[in-house]
Write a protein that holds these residues in place. Structure first.
Motif, short mmCIF file in Angstrom:
data_model
loop_
_atom_site.label_atom_id
_atom_site.label_comp_id
_atom_site.label_asym_id
_atom_site.label_seq_id
_atom_site.Cartn_x
_atom_site.Cartn_y
_atom_site.Cartn_z
N THR A 177 0.83 -1.21 0.00
CA THR A 177 0.00 0.00 0.00
C THR A 177 0.86 1.25 0.00
N GLY A 178 2.17 1.09 -0.15
CA GLY A 178 3.06 2.23 -0.19
C GLY A 178 3.37 2.63 -1.63
N ARG A 179 3.13 3.88 -1.96
CA ARG A 179 3.30 4.33 -3.34
C ARG A 179 4.73 4.10 -3.82
N ARG A 180 5.72 4.51 -3.04
CA ARG A 180 7.10 4.41 -3.50
C ARG A 180 7.54 2.96 -3.64
N THR A 181 7.09 2.10 -2.74
CA THR A 181 7.41 0.68 -2.84
C THR A 181 6.84 0.08 -4.11
N MET A 182 5.60 0.41 -4.41
CA MET A 182 4.96 -0.13 -5.60
C MET A 182 5.61 0.40 -6.87
N ASP B 131 -5.48 6.74 -7.90
CA ASP B 131 -4.37 6.59 -6.96
C ASP B 131 -4.45 5.23 -6.27
N ARG B 132 -4.32 4.17 -7.08
CA ARG B 132 -4.44 2.81 -6.57
C ARG B 132 -3.12 2.06 -6.74
N ASN B 133 -3.05 0.88 -6.14
CA ASN B 133 -1.85 0.07 -6.28
C ASN B 133 -1.48 -0.16 -7.75
N LEU B 134 -2.49 -0.46 -8.56
CA LEU B 134 -2.23 -0.72 -9.98
C LEU B 134 -1.65 0.51 -10.67
N ASP B 135 -2.14 1.69 -10.31
CA ASP B 135 -1.61 2.92 -10.91
C ASP B 135 -0.15 3.12 -10.52
N TRP B 136 0.17 2.83 -9.27
CA TRP B 136 1.56 2.99 -8.82
C TRP B 136 2.47 1.99 -9.52
N LEU B 137 1.94 0.78 -9.75
CA LEU B 137 2.73 -0.23 -10.48
C LEU B 137 3.02 0.27 -11.90
N HIS B 138 2.02 0.82 -12.57
CA HIS B 138 2.23 1.39 -13.91
C HIS B 138 3.23 2.55 -13.85
N ALA B 139 3.15 3.35 -12.79
CA ALA B 139 4.10 4.47 -12.67
C ALA B 139 5.53 3.96 -12.60
N GLY C 37 -4.44 15.48 -11.62
CA GLY C 37 -5.11 14.34 -11.02
C GLY C 37 -4.36 13.91 -9.77
N PHE C 38 -3.79 12.70 -9.80
CA PHE C 38 -3.03 12.18 -8.66
C PHE C 38 -1.55 12.11 -9.02
N PRO C 39 -0.70 12.92 -8.39
CA PRO C 39 0.75 12.83 -8.64
C PRO C 39 1.33 11.60 -7.93
N TYR C 40 2.28 10.93 -8.60
CA TYR C 40 2.91 9.74 -8.04
C TYR C 40 4.37 9.97 -7.66
#
Length: 253
Positions: free
Chosen positions: A60-65, A182-190, A226-229
Motif C-alpha cells: 500500500t506504499g506508493r514508492r514501494t509499488m 491513486d491505486r496500487n495498480l496505478d503505482w505499479l504502472h508508474a 489528477g493524482f501525482p505519483y
C-alpha cells in the motif's frame, strides 16, 4: 499432427521458460528504485514468473509499488528482447495484494531493433551524478516524455515557477508522473513508466533523478494533474549520449 490455429498459445517447455525467467530476474535487479532498496521478490514455478512485494512490506506504499513496477518493466523488456511473446497479468490474485504480477511465455515473437537497444541499456550501469550539460534539446525532451507515457501514466513538465517553488532550483527541469486514480495498480504502472523513461533518457544522454519530495502538494497547486505519483528531475549529461543513442519507447504489454 493437427496444425496449431493462428494466434493460439503454444505451451512453452517449463525448463526453457524457467531459465529464461531467471535471466529476466537478473535484469530486474538493475531497475531504478525510489529508496535504494529492492522491495520485491520473484517466484519461478511451473513455467510462470510471479512478482511479489518483499516479505514484511505492505503493498500500500506508493514508492514501494513504483519500485516494483520498475522491476516488472525491466523483466518484461528483457523477455521481449530474448524473442518471447509475454502475457502479463497484474494483480492476478485479488485475495493476495502482495502478489503484484504474473508473467507467462506464450511463444516466440519477432524482436524489433528498438526493443533490443532498449534492453541493452539495462546492462549499462549508471555512473556518478551527471555534470550539468545545459538545456535538454526539445526533441529529446519530447522523446523522453513519450517514453514515460507508453506505460498508462502521464508525465507533466512543471513550469519554472512551479519547479522553483518545489525545490528552490528555478532552472531545473522537473516533471511529475501522474494519473487519474491513486491505486496500487496505478503505482505499479508508474514504476513501469519510470523504467521505460529512464532507459530511453539514458540513451539520449539525459539523466532521470527521483526526488524525495512528497508530490501530494502538487495535487492542490496543479489540480489538472489528477493524482501525482513521483517527482523527477531531468538533466542533460555534459558527456552527451552514449555511443548507442536513439532509443525509442517500449510499448510491450
Amino acid at each position: 499432427m493437427s496444425p496449431v490455429p493462428t494466434g493460439a498459445v503454444r505451451p512453452v517447455d517449463h525448463g526453457i521458460a524457467n531459465e529464461t525467467f531467471r535471466r529476466a530476474i537478473v535484469a530486474a535487479g538493475r531497475a531504478p528504485t525510489t529508496d535504494r532498496v529492492q522491495p520485491w521478490r520473484w517466484r519461478v514455478s511451473s513455467g510462470l514468473l510471479d512478482l511479489f512485494i518483499e516479505h514484511g512490506r505492505e503493498p500500500t506504499g506508493r514508492r514501494t509499488m513504483i519500485s516494483c513496477g520498475a522491476a516488472l518493466h525491466h523483466a518484461r523488456l528483457t523477455l521481449a528482447a530474448q524473442g518471447w511473446r509475454v502475457t502479463v497479468t497484474r494483480q492476478p490474485d485479488g485475495d493476495t495484494p502482495a502478489h503484484l504480477a504474473r508473467l507467462r511465455l506464450d511463444g516466440p515473437a519477432p524482436v524489433s531493433a528498438d526493443t533490443t537497444e532498449l534492453a541493452g541499456a539495462i546492462r549499462q550501469h549508471p555512473g556518478p551524478p551527471a555534470a550539468d550539460g545545459g538545456p535538454i534539446e526539445p526533441a529529446h525532451l519530447r522523446t523522453v516524455v513519450t517514453a514515460f507515457e507508453t506505460q498508462h501514466v502521464g508525465l507533466a513538465l512543471l513550469s519554472p515557477d512551479q519547479a522553483g517553488a518545489l525545490t528552490g532550483e528555478p532552472g531545473a527541469v522537473l516533471a511529475v508522473l501522474h494519473g487519474p486514480q491513486d491505486r496500487n495498480l496505478d503505482w505499479l504502472h508508474a514504476g513501469e513508466a519510470l523504467s521505460a523513461g529512464t532507459l530511453v533518457a539514458g540513451g539520449l544522454g539525459v539523466t532521470v533523478e527521483m526526488l524525495g519530495h512528497d508530490p501530494e502538494p502538487l495535487r492542490r497547486t496543479v489540480p489538472e494533474l489528477g493524482f501525482p505519483y513521483l517527482v523527477v528531475r531531468l538533466r542533460q549529461d555534459a558527456a552527451g549520449p552514449p555511443a548507442t543513442a536513439g532509443l525509442a519507447g517500449d510499448r510491450q504489454g
